[in-house]
Design a protein around this motif. Structure first.
Motif, mmCIF file in Angstrom:
data_model
loop_
_atom_site.group_PDB
_atom_site.id
_atom_site.type_symbol
_atom_site.label_atom_id
_atom_site.label_comp_id
_atom_site.label_asym_id
_atom_site.label_seq_id
_atom_site.Cartn_x
_atom_site.Cartn_y
_atom_site.Cartn_z
ATOM 1 N N VAL A 107 0.975 -0.997 -0.020
ATOM 2 C CA VAL A 107 0.217 0.007 0.012
ATOM 3 C C VAL A 107 1.104 1.142 0.117
ATOM 4 O O VAL A 107 1.981 1.353 0.469
ATOM 5 N N GLU A 108 0.431 2.302 -0.505
ATOM 6 C CA GLU A 108 0.986 3.502 -0.600
ATOM 7 C C GLU A 108 0.942 4.324 0.690
ATOM 8 O O GLU A 108 0.290 3.813 1.380
ATOM 9 N N ASP A 109 1.867 5.194 1.095
ATOM 10 C CA ASP A 109 1.867 5.960 2.301
ATOM 11 C C ASP A 109 0.703 6.695 2.584
ATOM 12 O O ASP A 109 0.097 6.431 3.746
ATOM 13 N N ARG A 110 -0.138 7.309 1.604
ATOM 14 C CA ARG A 110 -1.199 7.640 2.007
ATOM 15 C C ARG A 110 -2.311 6.842 2.581
ATOM 16 O O ARG A 110 -3.246 7.268 3.440
ATOM 17 N N THR A 111 -2.529 5.723 1.850
ATOM 18 C CA THR A 111 -3.440 4.691 2.329
ATOM 19 C C THR A 111 -3.187 4.348 3.387
ATOM 20 O O THR A 111 -3.850 3.980 4.473
ATOM 21 N N TRP A 112 -1.718 3.838 3.804
ATOM 22 C CA TRP A 112 -1.488 3.434 5.103
ATOM 23 C C TRP A 112 -1.565 4.432 6.409
ATOM 24 O O TRP A 112 -2.205 3.696 7.318
ATOM 25 N N TYR A 113 -1.137 5.485 6.163
ATOM 26 C CA TYR A 113 -1.198 6.416 7.322
ATOM 27 C C TYR A 113 -2.612 7.046 7.537
ATOM 28 O O TYR A 113 -3.161 7.621 8.458
ATOM 29 N N GLY A 114 -3.450 6.778 6.422
ATOM 30 C CA GLY A 114 -4.775 7.299 6.373
ATOM 31 C C GLY A 114 -5.822 6.418 7.129
ATOM 32 O O GLY A 114 -7.086 6.411 7.469
ATOM 33 N N ALA A 115 -5.155 4.849 7.412
ATOM 34 C CA ALA A 115 -6.019 3.903 7.679
ATOM 35 C C ALA A 115 -6.386 4.252 9.295
ATOM 36 O O ALA A 115 -5.499 4.490 9.971
ATOM 37 N N PRO A 116 -7.642 3.896 9.783
ATOM 38 C CA PRO A 116 -8.382 4.083 11.071
ATOM 39 C C PRO A 116 -7.291 3.190 12.018
ATOM 40 O O PRO A 116 -6.742 3.726 13.161
ATOM 41 N N TYR A 117 -6.981 2.064 11.695
ATOM 42 C CA TYR A 117 -6.234 1.102 12.471
ATOM 43 C C TYR A 117 -4.670 1.702 12.740
ATOM 44 O O TYR A 117 -4.333 1.699 13.916
ATOM 45 N N VAL A 118 -4.059 2.229 11.795
ATOM 46 C CA VAL A 118 -2.882 2.663 11.788
ATOM 47 C C VAL A 118 -2.921 3.798 12.561
ATOM 48 O O VAL A 118 -1.846 4.140 13.639
ATOM 49 N N ASP A 119 -3.601 4.875 12.420
ATOM 50 C CA ASP A 119 -3.463 6.126 13.086
ATOM 51 C C ASP A 119 -4.079 5.703 14.695
ATOM 52 O O ASP A 119 -3.507 6.590 15.332
#
Length: 282
Positions: A107-119
């Motif tokens: 996954v690209e950075d935008r998808t990764w850091y925008g995911a609720p679980y990651v955040d």
């Protein structure tokens, strides 16, 4: 590579009992890859779109704030992690094989850091970049997965790291799973309807509290049924139970051979348990 060969040789010299060997292996690969945390899990259903939880086979580095992130992943299902969700889709196209990829390949950075679980869960732990490997079975939908995490601001995983984890999973993956008990044991009594319902929900990754709510019984009763299941299949943990079911080709509770038997009572921990109903006080 030399460090991996040395780790493999060390593992073969260790007894497989008491998870000693599996813990040594996971701790070793985390050290080689300079990772802060790692997990080897068993996914009862790793097919795209599946929402079941997983059973942890062996963990390393999941303490402090990281515990909440691991619990959330188990409770919400590993698909809440966008990288694992992408890995599922890749695995579906490579049945019976091992698929390994870095987070940035998935996954690209935008998808990764925008995911609720990651955040919400992963970011507070200080963990960030990750590397994943799964051995997916197209026949049953089950998979054994390995996830490795580095600290925030650490060097991102690269192609060399990916190839090393892939080789590790290929050569050592089987040693990370619980040993299957001997199959020559005499047949155990058939499971009651409630025990079979409990087994079905365990295979879906539900915890005791969720199973109790689903079946309308107490957590104590769920615990009693779980102990019966452990004895029935000759295991001592939830992960070993799921592994036993999957390696035996039994992927649902209704596939367990049920032989007719008369109703009987078992006294366990001061409770009279009816095999055809819920545990109740004597």
């Amino acid at each position: 590579m030399h460090a991996l060969v040395r780790l493999l040789n060390e593992a073969h010299e260790l007894p497989p009992a008491a998870e000693l060997r599996s813990r040594h292996l996971l701790r070793g690969i985390c050290r080689i890859l300079e990772a802060e945390a790692g997990a080897c899990v068993l996914e009862p259903d790793f097919r795209p779109g599946a929402r079941r939880g997983f059973a942890a086979l062996v963990l390393e580095g999941w303490d402090g704030q990281a515990v909440a992130a691991l619990d959330a992943l188990q409770r919400l299902g590993s698909g809440c992690n966008p990288a694992i969700r992408s890995l599922r889709e890749r695995g579906a196209s490579a049945p019976e094989g091992i698929v390994t990829a870095t987070r940035r390949e998935l996954v690209e950075d935008r998808t990764w850091y925008g995911a609720p679980y990651v955040d919400r869960y992963l970011r507070p732990t200080g963990l960030d970049d990750s590397l994943y490997s799964s051995r997916w079975s197209g026949t049953t939908g089950a998979a054994r997965g390995i996830g490795i995490y580095r600290a925030r601001n650490a060097r991102p995983f690269d192609v060399a790291d990916r190839e090393l984890l892939h080789l590790f999973h290929t050569e050592c993956g089987a040693m990370l799973e619980p040993r299957a008990p001997p199959r020559s044991a005499p047949p155990a009594p058939a499971l009651s309807p409630r025990e079979r319902q409990t087994l079905t929900l365990l295979l879906q990754g539900l915890g005791d509290k969720e199973i109790a709510a689903r079946l309308g019984i107490s957590r104590f009763t769920v615990n009693q049924y779980t102990k019966v299941l452990y004895r029935h299949f000759g295991v001592q943990s939830r992960a070993a139970l799921i592994a036993r079911m999957l390696t035996s080709g039994l992927h649902r509770a209704d596939e367990v051979d049920e032989r007719p038997q008369r109703r009987r009572e078992v006294v366990t921990a001061g409770v009279v348990e009816h095999r055809t109903g819920e545990a109740r006080p004597p």
